[in-house]
Design an enzyme around this catalytic site. Structure first.
Site, PDB file in Angstrom:
ATOM      1  N   SER A 252       1.408   7.217  -0.910  1.00  0.00           N
ATOM      2  CA  SER A 252       0.463   7.944  -1.741  1.00  0.00           C
ATOM      3  C   SER A 252      -0.865   8.047  -1.023  1.00  0.00           C
ATOM      4  CB  SER A 252       0.270   7.244  -3.081  1.00  0.00           C
ATOM      5  OG  SER A 252      -0.482   6.073  -2.870  1.00  0.00           O
ATOM      6  N   LYS A 253      -1.686   8.938  -1.549  1.00  0.00           N
ATOM      7  CA  LYS A 253      -2.987   9.165  -0.926  1.00  0.00           C
ATOM      8  C   LYS A 253      -3.764   7.866  -0.852  1.00  0.00           C
ATOM      9  CE  LYS A 253      -3.262  13.659  -3.008  1.00  0.00           C
ATOM     10  NZ  LYS A 253      -3.900  14.503  -3.985  1.00  0.00           N
ATOM     11  N   ARG A 254      -3.594   7.055  -1.873  1.00  0.00           N
ATOM     12  CA  ARG A 254      -4.370   5.824  -1.919  1.00  0.00           C
ATOM     13  C   ARG A 254      -3.918   4.842  -0.838  1.00  0.00           C
ATOM     14  NH1 ARG A 254      -2.632   4.615  -6.790  1.00  0.00           N
ATOM     15  NH2 ARG A 254      -2.385   6.787  -7.375  1.00  0.00           N
TER      16      ARG A 254
END
Ligand code: GLU
Length: 471
Positions: A252-254
């Site tokens: 994920s982007k995180r």
């Protein structure tokens, strides 16, 4: 039937790897069948959508070479169309207005939780024969909801996952359209939700095959019910499993760089990226490396993996290394020059840059590594003290000084340098495994390089003489 596929990213961030893989599968499927591939930007999340993200998505698609035949279409330019279709659905009894306030919905859910029930819309504004609806409250803007069938089962044969069935009892009356933002001029159409706009669009755009991530599986029953309510032909659906990071959690982007363009900037080639993405959830026998043309000729929608794939940076690096080996030095010179420019450096003149790429490309996994090799030719290097101590020994120093002397006027090419090295080895009773490592450390600050005579020949003579003068 002409196959028509699409990719429909939301411009709330960069094009991430999962979407790029879905785009690749959709594109390949359309190309395999001589069909069309469409780019649609799903920008109805107005608060989070940005032009910058749109630009980045388009940039990434172009870099990957996933060319589209139509679009980009933008959902926010189609509000009138969603409005029209919603009115038709209401007129036909497939949708209705609901004036519940957010507070009422909260209270509804709290009550359900307190009773240990599943939280869902309770249908209080859903018309039914003989039912008396609540009084329309003043000052509340209604939403439009789908009158989802109350019974029966939604079934489809997923192109990836196989047969899937979800009971209508499990799902509630989805919101199709939300009111326009407060203060909008009279007559402004409302904003469609994802599940609604996606169906109107896929219908209008005559999409025949919908590939997407499996986080959308739970949305598909609503969408199928909407197609049925609209009397629209159903596309086929294929839901790809997520891509997992090496910690087993969804990429994920995180959690680290997952944008496609970040990989471009880190020195990956688009064909390597495509090849790696393709294999992450699809296979063609044991083939690990294949061209875009092979992918198109093989990709018929079969052999798609049902279970999640693991993102493996080491394998991606290996794939990229194979493509770097195949790439022409001329092409790599352009990429390496851009990489050096991003470091604020001016690349060496073209002929020597091309020669350097030819010499170093086989031992690099990325263009960034290639640029590191080239950079050492004109940015001062700092050999590590332990390498100097181990390899530039008193036994070899006199030979290094003699070589420096000889190199001041020797012909400056591989053969000329090799001849001087050979002469020095003879004079000093040394072997190549003593001289070459010392040269590598002094001139390149590396323990391993391609053949050192070839490496030295790429440097300006003065640079080599200056680095050897440090003995
Ligand atoms: N905008 C949706 C997404 O990015 C598209 C999903 C779909 O392809 O239907 O997840």
């Amino acid at each position: 039937m002409t196959v028509r596929t699409r990719i429909a990213p939301s411009p709330t961030g960069f094009l991430h790897l999962g979407t790029a893989r879905t785009a690749l599968y959709s594109w390949s499927y359309a190309r395999h069948h001589g069909g069309q591939f469409i780019l649609r930007i799903e920008d109805t999340d107005v608060a989070r959508s940005t032009q910058d993200a749109v630009d980045q998505i388009i940039d990434a698609m172009k870099w990957l070479g996933l060319d589209w035949d139509e679009g980009p279409y933008f959902q926010m330019q189609r509000l009138q169309r969603y409005h029209e279709v919603a009115e038709q659905l209401i007129a036909a009894g497939h949708a209705y207005r609901c004036w519940c306030t957010p507070d009422e919905l909260d209270a509804m859910r709290e009550g359900q939780r307190a009773r240990g029930e599943k939280t869902r819309y309770d249908g209080r504004w859903r018309p039914a024969p003989g039912k008396v609806l609540p009084t329309v409250p003043a000052g509340v803007q209604p939403v439009i909801r789908l009158a989802n069938p109350l019974t029966g089962t939604v079934r489809w044969n997923d192109l990836v996952k196989g047969p899937i069935a979800i009971d209508n009892e499990e799902i509630d009356d989805l919101i199709l359209v939300r009111p326009p933002p407060e203060g909008s001029p009279e007559g402004t159409p409302g904003v469609p939700t994802y599940n609604y706009a996606v169906v109107v669009d896929d219908w209008d755009m005559r999409i025949t095959h919908v590939f997407r991530g499996d986080e959308h599986i739970n949305n598909t029953p609503w969408q199928i019910n909407l197609y049925r309510a609209l009397g629209a032909p159903l596309p086929q659906f294929g839901h790809h499993p997520v891509i997992l990071g090496d910690d087993g959690l969804k990429l994920s982007k995180r959690r680290g760089a997952v944008s496609v363009t970040a990989y471009r900037d880190s020195g990956y080639l688009p064909e390597a990226m495509l090849n790696y993405l393709a294999r992450l959830g699809w296979s063609h026998g044991d083939d690990e490396l294949f061209t875009r043309e092979q992918m198109v000729s093989w990709f018929d929608g079969s052999h798609l993996a049902k279970s999640p794939a693991m993102w493996d940076p080491a394998k991606l690096a290996w794939v990229n290394a194979q493509y770097l080996k195949q790439a022409t030095p001329e092409r790599l010179a352009g990429l390496a020059a851009a990489q050096l420019a991003s470091r604020g450096m001016v690349a060496p003149e073209p002929a020597s840059l091309v020669a350097a790429c030819a010499l170093y490309k086989d031992r690099c996994s990325t263009v960034v590594e290639l640029a590191d090799w080239i950079e050492m030719m004109f940015v001062d290097v700092r050999p590590r003290a332990e390498d100097l101590a181990e390899l530039v020994t008193d036994a070899v120093k006199p030979a290094l000084r003699a070589l420096r002397e000889r190199l001041t006027d020797a012909p400056w090419d591989k053969a000329g340098i090799a001849a001087q090295m050979k002469a020095v080895l003879g004079e000093h009773q040394l072997k190549m495994p003593q001289l070459a490592p010392a040269l590598r450390v002094l001139v390149c600050a590396r323990r391993d390089t391609p053949s050192i005579d070839a490496v030295l020949a790429l440097f300006p003579r003065d640079t080599v003489l200056a680095r050897l003068a440090k003995v």
